[in-house]
Write a protein that holds these residues in place. Structure first.
Motif, mmCIF file in Angstrom:
data_model
loop_
_atom_site.group_PDB
_atom_site.id
_atom_site.type_symbol
_atom_site.label_atom_id
_atom_site.label_comp_id
_atom_site.label_asym_id
_atom_site.label_seq_id
_atom_site.Cartn_x
_atom_site.Cartn_y
_atom_site.Cartn_z
ATOM 1 N N LEU A 67 16.813 38.952 3.434
ATOM 2 C CA LEU A 67 17.698 38.515 4.518
ATOM 3 C C LEU A 67 18.545 37.318 4.082
ATOM 4 N N ALA A 68 17.961 36.407 3.312
ATOM 5 C CA ALA A 68 18.674 35.177 2.919
ATOM 6 C C ALA A 68 19.968 35.481 2.170
ATOM 7 N N VAL A 69 19.932 36.458 1.268
ATOM 8 C CA VAL A 69 21.129 36.722 0.460
ATOM 9 C C VAL A 69 22.264 37.256 1.336
ATOM 10 N N ASN A 70 21.909 37.961 2.405
ATOM 11 C CA ASN A 70 22.922 38.458 3.340
ATOM 12 C C ASN A 70 23.439 37.351 4.248
ATOM 13 N N LEU A 71 22.533 36.503 4.724
ATOM 14 C CA LEU A 71 22.963 35.377 5.558
ATOM 15 C C LEU A 71 23.899 34.462 4.758
ATOM 16 N N SER A 72 23.652 34.390 3.461
ATOM 17 C CA SER A 72 24.497 33.567 2.609
ATOM 18 C C SER A 72 25.934 34.109 2.577
ATOM 19 N N ASP A 73 26.088 35.427 2.626
ATOM 20 C CA ASP A 73 27.435 36.003 2.687
ATOM 21 C C ASP A 73 28.110 35.660 4.011
ATOM 22 N N LEU A 74 27.359 35.682 5.107
ATOM 23 C CA LEU A 74 27.935 35.246 6.389
ATOM 24 C C LEU A 74 28.344 33.780 6.293
ATOM 25 N N ALA A 75 27.489 32.970 5.667
ATOM 26 C CA ALA A 75 27.772 31.535 5.536
ATOM 27 C C ALA A 75 29.095 31.309 4.805
ATOM 28 N N LEU B 242 14.421 30.007 -6.575
ATOM 29 C CA LEU B 242 14.678 31.428 -6.830
ATOM 30 C C LEU B 242 14.137 32.307 -5.707
ATOM 31 N N GLU B 243 12.938 31.966 -5.219
ATOM 32 C CA GLU B 243 12.251 32.880 -4.305
ATOM 33 C C GLU B 243 12.559 32.630 -2.831
ATOM 34 N N TYR B 244 12.841 31.388 -2.487
ATOM 35 C CA TYR B 244 13.088 31.049 -1.077
ATOM 36 C C TYR B 244 14.408 30.298 -0.895
ATOM 37 N N PRO B 245 15.526 30.915 -1.306
ATOM 38 C CA PRO B 245 16.800 30.200 -1.132
ATOM 39 C C PRO B 245 17.109 29.991 0.355
ATOM 40 N N THR B 246 17.760 28.846 0.647
ATOM 41 C CA THR B 246 18.165 28.561 2.030
ATOM 42 C C THR B 246 19.637 28.881 2.189
ATOM 43 N N GLY C 124 24.303 30.712 -14.265
ATOM 44 C CA GLY C 124 23.118 31.158 -13.523
ATOM 45 C C GLY C 124 23.479 31.630 -12.118
ATOM 46 N N GLY C 125 23.019 32.815 -11.766
ATOM 47 C CA GLY C 125 23.281 33.346 -10.429
ATOM 48 C C GLY C 125 22.131 33.038 -9.490
ATOM 49 N N ASP C 126 22.103 33.752 -8.357
ATOM 50 C CA ASP C 126 21.003 33.616 -7.404
ATOM 51 C C ASP C 126 20.917 32.212 -6.808
ATOM 52 N N VAL C 127 22.073 31.535 -6.675
ATOM 53 C CA VAL C 127 22.052 30.133 -6.263
ATOM 54 C C VAL C 127 22.153 29.982 -4.733
ATOM 55 N N TYR C 128 23.008 30.786 -4.107
ATOM 56 C CA TYR C 128 23.180 30.768 -2.643
ATOM 57 C C TYR C 128 23.589 29.413 -2.092
ATOM 58 N N GLU C 129 24.267 28.641 -2.938
ATOM 59 C CA GLU C 129 24.998 27.477 -2.451
ATOM 60 C C GLU C 129 26.429 27.929 -2.231
#
Ligand code: ADP
Ligand code: MG
Length: 334
Positions: A70-78, A197-201, A267-272
């Motif tokens: 879910l986090a990676v999708n919420l990051s796109d909304l962000a 990596l595992e629990y991005p905000t 490096g990917g998977d950052v979600y900043e």
């Protein structure tokens, strides 16, 4: 053996009847879910696929996987400045493992509740070759949107949070799984950074607050240089980034500089969020950073394009740092 419908009822129907936001009219139950959106508000939607062996290890913590799906999708909304409305979950499983499902849904629902993004539908099926997860999110946004194509010459380039930890965590986990193993100090660092990596905000509140402030935004899911590169090519502009300004995670300070550089640039998977805004907004952005308690760092400037969009990284002596415009690309070896 529980049926598909037992699984849906037991694991995926938690929000039925009591929705956490006012948009939902119908959730898990029928042929479709139904939601509304506010007047003059537009619907933003995005989907990400997570495949066992490609995006996550088979022995990943199921709670972390539920969170991240879910986090990676919420990051796109962000990155679009949208506020979450609801999500859909497609899940294919090789077998019914109750412990796994309980943990997976715990991670998923915890984030769904935190971000007011109820799970209102999906699909559940068996797939003997491994777990496949596809989440779709819906959000609401008021124009003008922060599009990748809207960066303007003179804009300051900003990034949220810290960079590098997720990539190093992945490298250490790959090494740990190989036959070399990790040294004691590497294990110590990994224990501190695996959360990145595992629990991005996802930066949902930041994205919304940047609406009307930032011109362009993107989340750094595929690496800073590659994702900033998308803003440059779509906005037809160039950029210069100051290496000394990059907010490197302090947890990495003992590591070799080349490893840090690789992690920070590629490096990917950052979600900043990486975003651009005119200098007149600097004060507002600093206030935002303080109010939201999220570090926001100015790392460079958008320039007019010249002949071809270029991205230069400059070191403290004003010398160009050798970088290639490359991040993660699933098809890069084809
Ligand atoms: P259909 O036959 O129309 O595809 P299903 O029997 O697959 O419907 O699903 C029944 C209900 O359960 C629907 O509302 C669907 O959206 C929901 N659902 C199925 N799988 C999931 C899931 N993994 N997460 C959330 N809702 C789900
Ligand atoms: Mg179905």
């Amino acid at each position: 053996m529980p049926s598909e419908f037992d699984l849906i009822q037991h694991y995926f129907s938690r929000f039925s009847g009591e929705y956490t936001n006012g948009n939902i009219r119908l959730g898990v139950a029928d042929d479709c879910a139904i939601f509304t959106s506010g007047h003059h508000r537009h619907i933003a939607t995005s989907k990400d696929l997570l495949i066992e062996g490609v995006h996550f290890f088979s022995d990943v913590s199921p709670m972390a996987l539920g969170h991240k799906a879910l986090a990676v999708n919420l990051s796109d909304l962000a990155a679009m400045g949208a506020s979450p409305i609801a999500c859909l979950l497609g899940i294919a499983l090789p077998r019914v493992d109750d412990l796994w499902l309980a943990e997976f849904t715990k991670g998923f629902y915890r984030l769904a509740e935190q971000f007011n993004c109820p799970l209102i539908g999906g699909d559940t099926t068996r797939h003997p070759q491994g777990v496949v997860i596809s989440v779709t999110v819906f959000g609401e946004v008021t124009p003008p949107y922060m599009m990748r194509s809207q960066a303007q010459p003179g804009d300051t380039i900003w990034v949220s949070g810290e960079l590098g930890a997720a990539h190093i965590a992945l490298q250490f986990m790959l090494k740990e799984k190989g036959n070399k193993g990790l040294s004691a100090s590497e294990q110590h660092v990994l224990a501190q950074i695996r959360k990145a990596l595992e629990y991005p905000t996802p930066r949902v509140a930041l994205g919304q607050a940047l609406q009307g402030v930032a011109n362009a935004a993107i989340d750094i899911s595929d690496g800073l240089l590659q994702d900033l590169g998308h803003i440059l090519s779509q906005s037809k502009v160039s950029a210069v980034v100051q290496e000394s300004k990059l907010p490197i995670s302090p947890l990495l300070k003992e590591l070799p500089v080349e490893d840090i550089a690789e992690a920070v640039y590629r490096g990917g998977d950052v979600y900043e969020l990486c975003f651009t805004a005119p200098p007149s907004k600097t004060e507002a952005i600093c206030r935002l950073s303080k109010n939201l308690r999220i570090p926001l760092t100015a790392i460079g400037t958008i320039l007019p394009c010249g002949e071809k969009a270029s991205l230069n990284v400059i070191d403290t002596h004003g010398k160009r740092v050798d970088i290639t415009l490359q991040g993660f690309d699933h098809f890069s070896n084809d």
